[in-house]
Every structure is written in structure tokens, then in C-alpha cells.
Design a protein around this motif. Sequence first.
Motif, short mmCIF file in Angstrom:
data_model
loop_
_atom_site.label_atom_id
_atom_site.label_comp_id
_atom_site.label_asym_id
_atom_site.label_seq_id
_atom_site.Cartn_x
_atom_site.Cartn_y
_atom_site.Cartn_z
N HIS A 11 1.07 -0.54 0.19
CA HIS A 11 -0.33 0.16 -0.12
C HIS A 11 1.10 1.08 -0.16
O HIS A 11 2.07 0.80 0.17
CB HIS A 11 -1.52 -0.16 1.30
N LEU A 49 -4.02 -1.21 -6.36
CA LEU A 49 -2.48 -0.19 -5.77
C LEU A 49 -3.95 0.42 -4.35
O LEU A 49 -5.66 0.50 -4.62
CB LEU A 49 -3.43 1.28 -6.26
N PHE A 69 1.19 5.71 -11.61
CA PHE A 69 0.18 5.04 -11.79
C PHE A 69 -0.70 4.35 -12.94
O PHE A 69 -0.05 5.26 -13.65
CB PHE A 69 -1.41 5.83 -11.50
#
Length: 135
Positions: A11, A49, A69
Motif C-alpha cells: 500500500h 493499489l 499509476f
Amino acid sequence: MAPAGVTGVNHITLVVTDLSRSVLFYRDVLGCRVRAQWARGAYLEAGSLWLCLELGPTAASADDTHIAFSCARAEFPTLAARITSGARVWKDNRSEGDSVYFLDPDGHKLELHLGDLASRLAHYRDAPPNGFCEI
């Protein structure tokens, strides 16, 4: 036998100064799914994610440290346009693959990138930077 190692990102936690503003940015601009929220934090998902936003003091870094991302290739133009209209761009793309480098409301450096490690290595095989050695 190689020793056990990390298998990926578990994370990411970002400290934010205005939780509501940041939740709206990550939800409405980046399309993350809000999974939980409390007075001093929120958990969001973007694909695999897990992103934690935590209320507190923050300072943006002056270096190239950032979080990248991914998105589907077909979605890149639409998402890139939404990002550039809702966030400040901090760097022009000079790397392999399409990228948009932008800041969240607290100055965290982020990137939307098309490509993966295989495409990056292929690029560097064709145009190796000084000292490049593939292992």
C-alpha cells in the motif's frame, strides 16, 4: 536459491493537509474508489493499489520521487485530459511511453504512465543510457 523478497507494493500512504479535498481529488480526478473514510484518514482503491490518505502536516519534496499509476491504453487520453485540467503538471514527459506528471492537492508528485518494465527495458536496449547494464 535467492532469499525471499518483496513481491510488489502493499500500500501507499500519503500525508494530506485537507482530507476532504484529497479524497475528492483521488476519487473525482483519478477515479479511485473510496473504500473507507474516518476523521483522520481514508482508504481508496485503484485497481490493485491500496492507497491510504492520512491527515497531518506535509511538505512536497524537491526531488524526482513520485508514484506512477497505470491505466488502460484506451483510457489514457481521457484520463490525461482530466488530470491536466484538474491538477498542476510538474514535469514534461521525457521517458519512454506516454506519461503525465502531476501534483495532488498537497504537492505529492504523481505520474500516469503507459508502459511497463518490459517496455522500459526494451527502450533502453535500443538507446542505452551511459552505464546501462541489464542483469
